[in-house]
Design a protein around this motif. Sequence first.
Motif, PDB file in Angstrom:
ATOM      1  N   ARG A   3     -30.678   6.471 -99.145  1.00 14.58           N
ATOM      2  CA  ARG A   3     -32.088   6.366 -99.531  1.00 14.58           C
ATOM      3  C   ARG A   3     -33.027   6.351 -98.329  1.00 14.58           C
ATOM      4  NH1 ARG A   3     -31.583   0.035-101.265  1.00 14.58           N
ATOM      5  NH2 ARG A   3     -29.830   0.883-102.462  1.00 14.58           N
ATOM      6  N   GLU A   4     -32.470   6.270 -97.118  1.00 12.46           N
ATOM      7  CA  GLU A   4     -33.304   6.141 -95.923  1.00 12.46           C
ATOM      8  C   GLU A   4     -34.315   7.274 -95.748  1.00 12.46           C
ATOM      9  OE1 GLU A   4     -30.893   5.514 -92.508  1.00 12.46           O
ATOM     10  OE2 GLU A   4     -30.143   3.555 -93.166  1.00 12.46           O
ATOM     11  N   PRO A   5     -33.978   8.550 -96.077  1.00  8.48           N
ATOM     12  CA  PRO A   5     -34.988   9.606 -95.897  1.00  8.48           C
ATOM     13  C   PRO A   5     -36.219   9.446 -96.783  1.00  8.48           C
ATOM     14  CG  PRO A   5     -32.786  10.541 -96.058  1.00  8.48           C
ATOM     15  CD  PRO A   5     -32.671   9.106 -96.448  1.00  8.48           C
ATOM     16  N   TYR A   6     -36.183   8.501 -97.730  1.00  8.46           N
ATOM     17  CA  TYR A   6     -37.296   8.334 -98.672  1.00  8.46           C
ATOM     18  C   TYR A   6     -37.964   6.978 -98.508  1.00  8.46           C
ATOM     19  CZ  TYR A   6     -34.789  12.349-100.167  1.00  8.46           C
ATOM     20  OH  TYR A   6     -34.155  13.566-100.146  1.00  8.46           O
ATOM     21  N   ALA A   7     -37.909   6.453 -97.298  1.00  7.33           N
ATOM     22  CA  ALA A   7     -38.565   5.184 -96.996  1.00  7.33           C
ATOM     23  C   ALA A   7     -39.959   5.458 -96.441  1.00  7.33           C
ATOM     24  CB  ALA A   7     -37.737   4.391 -95.987  1.00  7.33           C
ATOM     25  N   PRO A  58     -27.625   2.482 -99.948  1.00  8.24           N
ATOM     26  CA  PRO A  58     -28.660   2.247 -98.929  1.00  8.24           C
ATOM     27  C   PRO A  58     -28.746   3.314 -97.857  1.00  8.24           C
ATOM     28  CG  PRO A  58     -27.609   0.176 -99.486  1.00  8.24           C
ATOM     29  CD  PRO A  58     -26.851   1.257-100.219  1.00  8.24           C
ATOM     30  N   ALA A  59     -27.616   3.831 -97.381  1.00  6.64           N
ATOM     31  CA  ALA A  59     -27.656   4.839 -96.319  1.00  6.64           C
ATOM     32  C   ALA A  59     -28.271   6.147 -96.804  1.00  6.64           C
ATOM     33  CB  ALA A  59     -26.247   5.089 -95.791  1.00  6.64           C
ATOM     34  N   ALA A 119     -26.176  12.334 -92.612  1.00  5.01           N
ATOM     35  CA  ALA A 119     -26.063  11.614 -93.881  1.00  5.01           C
ATOM     36  C   ALA A 119     -26.146  12.620 -95.026  1.00  5.01           C
ATOM     37  CB  ALA A 119     -27.177  10.583 -94.008  1.00  5.01           C
ATOM     38  N   SER A 134     -39.589   3.226-103.947  1.00  2.06           N
ATOM     39  CA  SER A 134     -38.468   2.384-103.527  1.00  2.06           C
ATOM     40  C   SER A 134     -37.623   1.949-104.718  1.00  2.06           C
ATOM     41  CB  SER A 134     -38.982   1.167-102.753  1.00  2.06           C
ATOM     42  OG  SER A 134     -39.827   0.360-103.560  1.00  2.06           O
ATOM     43  N   SER A 145     -25.959   2.744-105.813  1.00  2.00           N
ATOM     44  CA  SER A 145     -26.000   1.288-105.710  1.00  2.00           C
ATOM     45  C   SER A 145     -25.583   0.690-107.058  1.00  2.00           C
ATOM     46  CB  SER A 145     -27.427   0.837-105.385  1.00  2.00           C
ATOM     47  OG  SER A 145     -28.283   1.177-106.472  1.00  2.00           O
TER      48      SER A 145
END
Length: 294
Positions: A231-235, A228-229, A133, A220, A63
């Motif tokens: 980082r989704e596994p770490y939400a 963004p795509a 991903a 976060s 990012s």
Amino acid sequence: MAEAALALLESLDDRSDAATAAFDDAERTEWAFGPVRREGVSLKGLSKDQLGRRDDLLDTARSDAGIAAWREVRAQEIELRERESTPERVATHRDPELYWVRVYGVPTETSRWSWRVEGHHFALHVDCRPGAAPSVTPFFVGANPLFIEVGGGSEGIGVHLFERLNQRYAALDAGIGTTDEARPADVRMAPGKDALPAEDGVSLERLETGDRERVLSLLSTYAALLDPALREPYALGTDAADDVSFVRWGATELRAPRAWCLRTPRYALELVTTDGPHHVHVLLRDVERDFGGR
């Protein structure tokens, strides 16, 4: 990513062989975060066009915050060179160009391949495979120094990632954690250690809502360095289960040695000050997704 990796390799001309290796090369899963030489192509001697191609590849995974962190970490090598050089010896191992890029396998949309960027205080490993991903761990960022002496006083040096993490950490309730004597000397999932840290600390389920949100904001904030795509596994949400825990060593005073770890059943985020509050390491490891899941 495949297009960006191929464009970079094509631009390297006679250096492209050094920048590539077979996907099954054992070196692919070796990593480090110290100022040591890596395999691959360093930034030294790259043309403006080649550096642009390198940035294009990096930008597929980062990012804007990640780009800023990368630049600031490299800029600190200039400060370290000035601090560590003597009239008899220049600290040449402190160099903002000593960061290596390497591609493993053949970058296509239909094959498995990977790439990495590594150097002092920065390590990003990206694994690509069809239909999934990319994975992005191990992912390490460090800073030294966080504080510099100016006019007899001390002030922060511009590493915005650590400023944000420090603000969120300082807001936590002082009752979370263990004694400072047990504080780790460094991140516990360092190179050569592939198991999660010991399960200690307090479960998020037991924390007050405010502290739970502050702990999750540490994760976060670090994940926000990634696209963004990716980082989704770490939400994690505020309803995180009791098998997610947080532990802190030391107080919330940012100018004192400290460490903390957020641990889930699959991955851990660690921050440790190593030889004083000015030298910080932060690391995300994922036992299932590191290097794409070996």
